[in-house]
Write a protein that holds these residues in place. Sequence first.
Motif, PDB file in Angstrom:
ATOM      1  N   THR A 192       0.707  -1.241  -0.051  1.00 15.29           N
ATOM      2  CA  THR A 192       0.107  -0.006  -0.026  1.00 15.29           C
ATOM      3  C   THR A 192       1.094   1.322   0.123  1.00 15.29           C
ATOM      4  OG1 THR A 192      -0.492   0.375   2.557  1.00 15.29           O
ATOM      5  CG2 THR A 192      -1.854  -1.121   1.468  1.00 15.29           C
ATOM      6  N   PHE A 270       2.838  -2.203   4.391  1.00 16.08           N
ATOM      7  CA  PHE A 270       1.955  -0.919   4.405  1.00 16.08           C
ATOM      8  C   PHE A 270       2.759   0.319   4.578  1.00 16.08           C
ATOM      9  CE2 PHE A 270      -0.264  -4.948   5.711  1.00 16.08           C
ATOM     10  CZ  PHE A 270      -1.517  -4.809   5.023  1.00 16.08           C
ATOM     11  N   ALA A 271       3.061   0.742   3.346  1.00 14.00           N
ATOM     12  CA  ALA A 271       3.714   2.118   3.372  1.00 14.00           C
ATOM     13  C   ALA A 271       2.864   3.277   3.150  1.00 14.00           C
ATOM     14  CB  ALA A 271       4.721   2.161   2.068  1.00 14.00           C
ATOM     15  N   ALA A 272       1.700   2.985   2.815  1.00 15.79           N
ATOM     16  CA  ALA A 272       0.615   4.142   3.220  1.00 15.79           C
ATOM     17  C   ALA A 272       0.404   5.017   4.220  1.00 15.79           C
ATOM     18  CB  ALA A 272      -0.868   3.649   2.541  1.00 15.79           C
ATOM     19  N   VAL A 274      -2.352   6.142   5.801  1.00 16.56           N
ATOM     20  CA  VAL A 274      -3.746   6.200   5.901  1.00 16.56           C
ATOM     21  C   VAL A 274      -4.329   7.327   6.850  1.00 16.56           C
ATOM     22  CG1 VAL A 274      -5.594   4.689   6.128  1.00 16.56           C
ATOM     23  CG2 VAL A 274      -3.478   3.790   5.444  1.00 16.56           C
ATOM     24  N   ALA A 275      -5.323   7.805   6.488  1.00 18.63           N
ATOM     25  CA  ALA A 275      -5.820   8.870   7.399  1.00 18.63           C
ATOM     26  C   ALA A 275      -6.730   7.963   8.554  1.00 18.63           C
ATOM     27  CB  ALA A 275      -6.903   9.819   6.508  1.00 18.63           C
ATOM     28  N   ASP A 276      -6.411   8.397   9.656  1.00 20.23           N
ATOM     29  CA  ASP A 276      -6.963   7.952  10.912  1.00 20.23           C
ATOM     30  C   ASP A 276      -8.262   8.191  11.099  1.00 20.23           C
ATOM     31  OD1 ASP A 276      -4.743   6.763  11.911  1.00 20.23           O
ATOM     32  OD2 ASP A 276      -3.964   8.653  12.626  1.00 20.23           O
ATOM     33  N   PRO A 303     -10.987   2.257   9.527  1.00 20.13           N
ATOM     34  CA  PRO A 303     -10.350   1.002   9.951  1.00 20.13           C
ATOM     35  C   PRO A 303      -8.823   1.011   9.890  1.00 20.13           C
ATOM     36  CG  PRO A 303     -11.195   1.108   7.536  1.00 20.13           C
ATOM     37  CD  PRO A 303     -11.573   2.271   8.238  1.00 20.13           C
ATOM     38  N   ASP A 304      -8.142   0.226  10.981  1.00 20.49           N
ATOM     39  CA  ASP A 304      -6.769   0.218  10.712  1.00 20.49           C
ATOM     40  C   ASP A 304      -6.307  -1.158   9.821  1.00 20.49           C
ATOM     41  OD1 ASP A 304      -3.915  -0.428  11.428  1.00 20.49           O
ATOM     42  OD2 ASP A 304      -3.945   0.916  13.068  1.00 20.49           O
ATOM     43  N   ILE A 305      -6.100  -0.919   8.651  1.00 22.85           N
ATOM     44  CA  ILE A 305      -5.705  -1.979   7.698  1.00 22.85           C
ATOM     45  C   ILE A 305      -4.486  -2.817   8.144  1.00 22.85           C
ATOM     46  CG2 ILE A 305      -5.409  -2.431   5.233  1.00 22.85           C
ATOM     47  CD1 ILE A 305      -6.255   0.535   4.818  1.00 22.85           C
ATOM     48  N   LEU A 306      -3.580  -2.191   8.547  1.00 23.98           N
ATOM     49  CA  LEU A 306      -2.334  -2.975   8.996  1.00 23.98           C
ATOM     50  C   LEU A 306      -2.548  -3.763  10.142  1.00 23.98           C
ATOM     51  CD1 LEU A 306       0.649  -3.438   9.216  1.00 23.98           C
ATOM     52  CD2 LEU A 306       1.027  -1.429  10.447  1.00 23.98           C
ATOM     53  N   GLY A 322       5.017  -2.614   8.630  1.00 16.99           N
ATOM     54  CA  GLY A 322       4.296  -1.531   8.590  1.00 16.99           C
ATOM     55  C   GLY A 322       5.197  -0.489   8.480  1.00 16.99           C
ATOM     56  N   PHE A 323       4.843   0.495   8.191  1.00 17.22           N
ATOM     57  CA  PHE A 323       5.764   1.721   8.228  1.00 17.22           C
ATOM     58  C   PHE A 323       5.442   2.812   9.574  1.00 17.22           C
ATOM     59  CE2 PHE A 323       8.423   2.587   4.616  1.00 17.22           C
ATOM     60  CZ  PHE A 323       8.309   1.153   4.042  1.00 17.22           C
ATOM     61  N   LYS A 337       4.517   0.661  18.672  1.00 18.13           N
ATOM     62  CA  LYS A 337       3.640   0.361  17.478  1.00 18.13           C
ATOM     63  C   LYS A 337       3.564  -1.081  16.812  1.00 18.13           C
ATOM     64  CE  LYS A 337       2.650   3.969  14.946  1.00 18.13           C
ATOM     65  NZ  LYS A 337       2.782   5.033  14.091  1.00 18.13           N
ATOM     66  N   LYS A 341       0.266  -3.330  16.892  1.00 18.08           N
ATOM     67  CA  LYS A 341      -0.525  -3.867  15.698  1.00 18.08           C
ATOM     68  C   LYS A 341      -0.373  -5.186  15.395  1.00 18.08           C
ATOM     69  CE  LYS A 341      -0.641   0.749  13.627  1.00 18.08           C
ATOM     70  NZ  LYS A 341      -1.536   1.271  12.801  1.00 18.08           N
TER      71      LYS A 341
HETATM   72  O1  C5P Z   1      -0.879   4.186  13.541  1.00 14.50           O
HETATM   73  P1  C5P Z   1       0.012   4.785  12.568  1.00 14.50           P
HETATM   74  O2  C5P Z   1      -0.823   5.479  11.308  1.00 14.50           O
HETATM   75  O3  C5P Z   1       1.198   5.513  12.814  1.00 14.50           O
HETATM   76  O4  C5P Z   1       0.688   3.550  11.888  1.00 14.50           O
HETATM   77  C1  C5P Z   1       1.483   3.561  10.419  1.00 14.50           C
HETATM   78  C2  C5P Z   1       1.054   2.284   9.793  1.00 14.50           C
HETATM   79  O5  C5P Z   1      -0.112   1.499   9.949  1.00 14.50           O
HETATM   80  C3  C5P Z   1       1.505   2.174   8.323  1.00 14.50           C
HETATM   81  O6  C5P Z   1       2.085   1.085   7.834  1.00 14.50           O
HETATM   82  C4  C5P Z   1       0.078   2.476   7.781  1.00 14.50           C
HETATM   83  O7  C5P Z   1       0.154   1.975   6.368  1.00 14.50           O
HETATM   84  C5  C5P Z   1      -0.773   1.551   8.693  1.00 14.50           C
HETATM   85  N1  C5P Z   1      -2.114   1.942   8.651  1.00 14.50           N
HETATM   86  C6  C5P Z   1      -3.084   1.265   8.057  1.00 14.50           C
HETATM   87  N2  C5P Z   1      -4.472   1.731   8.240  1.00 14.50           N
HETATM   88  C7  C5P Z   1      -4.644   2.887   9.147  1.00 14.50           C
HETATM   89  C8  C5P Z   1      -3.714   3.581   9.599  1.00 14.50           C
HETATM   90  C9  C5P Z   1      -2.432   3.083   9.334  1.00 14.50           C
HETATM   91  O8  C5P Z   1      -2.935   0.240   7.213  1.00 14.50           O
HETATM   92  N3  C5P Z   1      -5.990   3.362   9.207  1.00 14.50           N
END
Ligand code: C5P
Length: 397
Positions: A192, A270-272, A274-276, A303-306, A322-323, A337, A341
């Motif tokens: 991502t 998971f390099a994206a 993602v907006a929390d 949703p927290d995809i990672l 994860g990043f 983290k 996660k």
């Molecule tokens: O919690 P935080 O956003 O700092 O964590 C970063 C990592 O979690 C990244 O690898 C990001 O791609 C992943 N992430 C995700 N889904 C989210 C938030 C972050 O996959 N909603």
Amino acid sequence: MLQDKRILLILTGGIAAYKGLDLIRRLRERGAAVTPVVTRAAEQFVTPLSVSALAGEKVYRDLFDLTDEAEMGHIQLSRSADLILVAPATADIMAKMAQGRADDLASTLLLATDTPVMIAPAMNVRMWDHPATQRNLAQITDDGVSVVGPNDGDMACGEYGPGRMSEPLEIVAAVETHFGPKPLVGKHVLVTSGPTHEPIDPVRYIANRSSGAQGAAVAGALLALGADVTFVTGPADVAAPVGAHVVPVQTAQEMKAAVDAALPADAAIFAAAVADWRMATASDRKLKKSKDGLPVLEFAENPDILAGVSQMTKGRPGLVVGFAAETDDVQAHATAKRTRKGCDWIVANDVSPETGIMGGSENAVILITEDGADPWPRMPKAEVALRLAQRIADALT
Ligand code: C5P
């Protein structure tokens, strides 16, 4: 690394040709023999004498140079190399390659060969973005040519955007990867990348400063090691790597659906950024100014995809990475983290504005695994990607 490799280096006519001179040095430092070819236009930017002096070999300039034809011939010249590298590659040479034209030495060599070809495009951003160039690029890559870059950045013409030739060391890294082993053949890796856009109303959204550069570089490096890559990307500034299966998305929820659809995978990166949060309810009409006061935006958690993929009980990828973008206490936050996660590794970086990492071309990361924290020196994002891809390959094989 490139000991005994013969590289036919074609310089075409762009301002980036001066970087071609440094590229010759870098390739030779690593043991490669470089046979240079310059086009007429390239000679406007660099002299044949400096090219040949740096290469330590005769420079080839003309198809109808009869001495050359008697000595070797353009057919042999094109086939005697282990790799043909076109750097810089102009829009013009890409167009010729796409059409199979052969009206000078460079284009004839490229048509007469069955040797692998790699190009490092360099041109003005509008020329790169032009549908004709993008069409030619698609054709060339379909024909099996590999492509390094281009990078985003300031251009000699004063504009900004994609079209800058990759740096010589980035090209060297791609050449080394080309000759190196392909440990990820047969492995499916999901990546991502980019930011997400969370709509407030039809015209406004919440976003972040992620350019998508590191994610695209990671996907590119995995492809170079032979992986089959699904690249789920938010609206990024940089182009998706050529050869990936690209799934463009806008929101975190769309990204999650795309990730679910792309599984199973041997590894997921998971390099994206993602907006929390998203709007609890995005308005389907543009919000208007009102005398009754300011709009109140109510958030809902994305949703927290990672975390979701890390904690799958069935069908979890063998390696989940994860990043973590942090602005303070990077190592401690990122280590926490990893545990929270449930992923295997965290690639942590400091994105405080003074580091220039977010949106920049370099990165300084700490790789956090169950064995602890391994800080890497600051290096181009492309090199971070290659190192990470190599570590992923080691873990999967
Ligand atoms: O919690 P935080 O956003 O700092 O964590 C970063 C990592 O979690 C990244 O690898 C990001 O791609 C992943 N992430 C995700 N889904 C989210 C938030 C972050 O996959 N909603």
